[in-house]
Design a protein around this motif. Structure first.
Motif, PDB file in Angstrom:
ATOM      1  N   VAL A 136       0.985   9.790   0.270  1.00 38.74           N
ATOM      2  CA  VAL A 136       0.658   9.588  -1.138  1.00 38.74           C
ATOM      3  C   VAL A 136      -0.834   9.309  -1.286  1.00 38.74           C
ATOM      4  O   VAL A 136      -1.481   9.809  -2.224  1.00 38.74           O
ATOM      5  CB  VAL A 136       1.512   8.449  -1.730  1.00 38.74           C
ATOM      6  N   GLN A 137      -1.400   8.526  -0.380  1.00 42.30           N
ATOM      7  CA  GLN A 137      -2.843   8.263  -0.417  1.00 42.30           C
ATOM      8  C   GLN A 137      -3.631   9.567  -0.260  1.00 42.30           C
ATOM      9  O   GLN A 137      -4.612   9.808  -0.967  1.00 42.30           O
ATOM     10  CB  GLN A 137      -3.247   7.292   0.694  1.00 42.30           C
ATOM     11  N   LEU A 138      -3.178  10.414   0.657  1.00 41.53           N
ATOM     12  CA  LEU A 138      -3.854  11.695   0.887  1.00 41.53           C
ATOM     13  C   LEU A 138      -3.768  12.573  -0.350  1.00 41.53           C
ATOM     14  O   LEU A 138      -4.776  13.177  -0.762  1.00 41.53           O
ATOM     15  CB  LEU A 138      -3.245  12.402   2.101  1.00 41.53           C
ATOM     16  N   ALA A 156       0.861  -1.192   0.000  1.00 41.38           N
ATOM     17  CA  ALA A 156       0.000   0.000   0.000  1.00 41.38           C
ATOM     18  C   ALA A 156       0.894   1.238   0.000  1.00 41.38           C
ATOM     19  O   ALA A 156       1.920   1.273   0.661  1.00 41.38           O
ATOM     20  CB  ALA A 156      -0.898  -0.012   1.226  1.00 41.38           C
ATOM     21  N   PRO A 157       0.479   2.255  -0.750  1.00 40.01           N
ATOM     22  CA  PRO A 157       1.302   3.468  -0.777  1.00 40.01           C
ATOM     23  C   PRO A 157       1.300   4.138   0.596  1.00 40.01           C
ATOM     24  O   PRO A 157       0.370   3.957   1.383  1.00 40.01           O
ATOM     25  CB  PRO A 157       0.627   4.345  -1.827  1.00 40.01           C
TER      26      PRO A 157
END
Length: 137
Positions: A125-127, A120-121
């Motif tokens: 990065v997800q934000l 998972a990133p």
């Protein structure tokens, strides 16, 4: 020089080799016992109750004993029964090592064939991805 030697000893390959030699020696003792105490008596019983370890050919006319130990005290002997036992011991050990290597190779193939799930990133990065998606809307 001592530091170099310490670094050499601490490397994984040297330690793995040392562990392998120690375990191999202990395993060899187990296989020798299996051969001498279990397999060879059964083989001897199948072939008429004889013991391979006392099979020898005297190489001297002075040898008149019927057991290998006594014959060796009297003179030179060709102990082919002990050799047969050692060959059987080797074949058992080689077969077990073959099976172990085969098992490890099969496990490696399964690991290589298994689909790898991407990590998972990171949270930042997800934000940023979520912000980008919201801005697109």
């Amino acid at each position: 020089m001592f530091e170099e030697f310490k670094e050499f000893i601490a490397k994984g390959n040297v330690m793995d080799l040392a562990v392998g030699v120690i375990i191999g020696g202990a395993f060899g003792t187990i296989v020798t016992s299996l051969t001498d105490d279990v397999i060879m008596p059964i083989v001897g019983a199948i072939f008429g109750g004889f013991d391979f370890t006392d099979y020898f050919i005297p190489l001297s006319s002075d040898v008149t004993a019927s057991t290998l130990d006594a014959a060796r005290e009297q003179g030179a002997v060709l102990a082919y029964g002990s050799f047969i036992t050692a060959v059987i011991n080797f074949l058992i050990l080689a077969w077990i090592i073959f099976l172990m290597v085969k098992m490890v190779n099969n496990m490696r193939r399964k690991e290589e064939a298994a689909p790898k799930v991407p990590d998972a990133p990171p949270a930042d990065v997800q934000l940023l991805t979520e912000i980008r998606d919201l801005l697109k809307k």
